[in-house]
Design an enzyme around this catalytic site. Structure first.
Site, PDB file in Angstrom:
ATOM      1  N   ASP A   1     -29.398 -15.048 117.767  1.00  0.00           N
ATOM      2  CA  ASP A   1     -28.354 -14.663 116.816  1.00  0.00           C
ATOM      3  C   ASP A   1     -28.945 -14.105 115.527  1.00  0.00           C
ATOM      4  OD1 ASP A   1     -25.484 -14.833 115.874  1.00  0.00           O
ATOM      5  OD2 ASP A   1     -26.436 -16.142 114.391  1.00  0.00           O
TER       6      ASP A   1
ATOM      7  N   GLU B   1     -30.047 -10.107 118.463  1.00  0.00           N
ATOM      8  CA  GLU B   1     -28.931  -9.482 117.755  1.00  0.00           C
ATOM      9  C   GLU B   1     -29.482  -8.992 116.427  1.00  0.00           C
ATOM     10  OE1 GLU B   1     -24.592 -10.256 115.653  1.00  0.00           O
ATOM     11  OE2 GLU B   1     -26.028 -11.894 115.888  1.00  0.00           O
TER      12      GLU B   1
END
Length: 567
Positions: free
Chosen positions: A243, A280
């Site tokens: 993330d 990400e």
């Protein structure tokens, strides 16, 4: 003998409590404290310099929630049945992202496993699971996770996750797990009591930044790298989605991601199956997915927001906030042939130039979508694209050279929203959560009318309605997705990752784009009415609107539709 162990380099005294008594631990090299014990299913907690009790930073099980004691869990007690699974390479694959709590009525790992047949029939290759560590309360997206080595009990705990991975592998599906290393949640985060896990000054909107480059950061980096290896080794996970890596603060010569990549590659060699790291990142920096030996960080893939933005803006007509630079078909053509739109170009949303060209990067290293949890859930009403929009968007995505990712329910045009939801029990966090969300998205052009994140109805409204799959419009869309994925699998031209072999011609006035993929032509009409498209093709392989007709070299393409033809 099994031992309790904890890293607390700055502590003068550490104790472990179990069986109603506290026991002194012995300090060892590098600030690691040990004590005899660690029997399976034993509840325990730590005291640091007299303060506590605190959960184990590396707890594998938290049956009483984020503030309760830990429970000993030994990985070797689980009986795996996936010995015949040899992994799945990302190249040529299709990913399906889901949230365990809202994917099924049960909201558990078992609920996901019971619906794997649907995913196999759909034709996807990987299941990507949003974060699973313990979170406050009974519901959360997962990005407020703490005690990162454990698994949320409401979903089924560690054995439940292993059962799901085992079932996925039996069904021929790889598993990607979403992990969060840029911050921890605000409830139950006791890492700072044990060591220098966080920067004093650096941080993000979501919380304190992890200390990856300051004093004591060797042990902190080891904590997160070992966590990644645990999921891949002990849970048989096939890949990790990392993330928001742009929020990782690391100025060391060897970046945390590069170190992690080397460790994961070594583990891959040891276990004999491919292990994938997907970052990400909004940096538009191809060095993220450049191999380490070529001077990159060694991520195997990264999310590519530019492709999403170009598809979304042109399909929906939205041009607010970061969609502003993507509202032309030329922007769509650029991302489909170059990977990035912002490759050094000016970003009006950022007010500066952004990115660099992705020259030479194979397109499978970009994971792209028409929808995902963020792009739906960060809208105030959690609303999704409509089925008619999805036919066009999915046609563009699933014929692209990138690694496509779908979001749960997208394949049948689910009408259920996907809201942002939490279950904080501290009043200062529970109160005003909705207002904090509104402030986070100021300037996005939204009339913020989101339901309160802490209300249980917000969570329950986000659960998929599986009965929709049998209804006419939804069943038809589901068939379209199945056909697209099957065509992608059967035609090598569609999985060819060489961006220099993709051509795109744009007619902005008529709102038409024609994409060339080897012997295939993908024609998309973004106008409301039908448009004749001159196309050197012999037959239509698939069309989102059955009234599409090919007469000679002219394709009569209905409004808001897409057709795939063969030369």
């Amino acid at each position: 003998m099994r031992m309790f162990e904890v890293w607390a380099p700055e502590a003068a005294r550490v104790e472990v409590e179990h069986g109603g008594a506290r026991h002194e631990m012995t300090r060892g090299e590098g600030g690691r404290w040990t004590a005899p014990g660690d029997e399976h299913d034993l509840d325990y907690a730590f005291f640091v310099d007299g303060d506590g009790p605190f959960p184990d930073p590396r707890t594998r099980r938290q049956p009483y929630g984020v503030n309760g004691p830990s429970r000993v869990y030994h990985h070797d007690r689980f009986a795996w049945t996936d010995q015949g699974w040899h992994g799945r390479d990302l190249r040529g694959g299709v990913i399906y992202e889901l949230h365990v709590g809202t994917f099924s009525p049960e909201g558990t790992f078992r609920g996901v496993a019971d619906r794997l047949e649907h995913l196999v029939d759909l034709g996807v290759d990987f299941v990507e699971i949003m974060p699973v560590p313990p979170v406050p309360g009974k519901r959360n997206w997962g990005y407020d996770g703490v005690e990162l080595y454990a698994v949320f009990e409401e979903y089924g705990g560690p054995d439940g996750l292993k059962d799901l991975v085992d079932a996925c592998h039996r069904a021929g599906l790889g598993v990607i797990l979403d992990v969060v290393y840029n911050h921890l949640g605000p409830s139950g985060n006791y890492l700072a009591r044990f060591g220098p896990y966080f920067h004093d000054a650096k941080g993000s909107y979501w919380g304190d930044a992890v200390n990856l480059d300051g004093s004591g950061s060797d042990g902190v980096r080891r904590y997160f790298i070992d966590n990644a290896l645990q999921w891949l080794r002990d849970y048989h996970i096939d890949g990790l989605r990392l993330d928001a890596v742009h929020a990782l603060h690391d100025k060391r010569a060897v970046h945390f991601l590069e170190e992690l990549s080397a460790e994961v590659d070594a583990l891959s060699a040891a276990v004999g199956r491919p292990l994938t790291l997907i970052a990400e990142s909004d940096l538009n920096d191809p060095r993220m997915v450049t191999p380490r030996e070529a001077g990159g960080l060694g991520m195997h893939a990264s999310w590519n927001d530019d492709v999403h933005h170009a598809i979304h803006a042109n399909v929906t007509g939205e041009a607010n906030a970061y969609y502003g630079d993507f509202a032309t078909l030329s922007s769509l053509a650029k991302v489909l042939t170059s990977g990035y739109f912002h490759d050094g170009a000016y970003s009006s949303f950022r007010g500066r130039s952004h990115g660099r060209p992705a020259t030479g990067i194979p397109a499978h290293r970009f994971v792209c979508c028409a929808q995902n949890h963020d792009q739906i859930g960060n809208r105030p009403e959690g609303d999704r694209m409509r089925p008619a929009q999805l036919r066009l968007a999915s046609g563009l995505l699933l014929t692209s050279p990138f690694t496509p990712m779908l979001f749960m329910g997208e394949e049948w045009g689910a009408t259920t929203p996907f809201y942002f939801f939490t279950d904080h029990f501290e009043p200062h966090l529970a109160e005003g959560e909705g207002e904090r969300r509104r402030k986070e998205f100021e300037g996005f052009g939204y009339d913020w009318k989101a339901p309160e994140p802490g209300e249980e109805t917000t969570f329950l409204s986000s659960k998929l309605d599986w009965e929709e799959t049998a209804k006419d419009e939804h069943a038809s869309l589901l068939g379209w997705y199945r056909d697209l994925i099957a065509l992608r699998r059967s035609r090598p031209d569609l999985t060819d990752p060489r961006l220099d072999r993709v051509r795109a011609e744009v007619d902005e006035d008529r709102r038409v784009v024609v994409i060339e993929r080897g012997s295939l032509r993908i024609a998309a009409n973004f106008a409301e009415g039908p448009v004749p498209v001159r196309l050197a093709a012999s037959r239509i392989l698939l069309a989102s609107d059955e009234s599409a007709r090919l007469s000679g070299d002219v394709l009569d393409l209905p409004g808001r539709s897409l057709a795939i033809a063969e030369v």
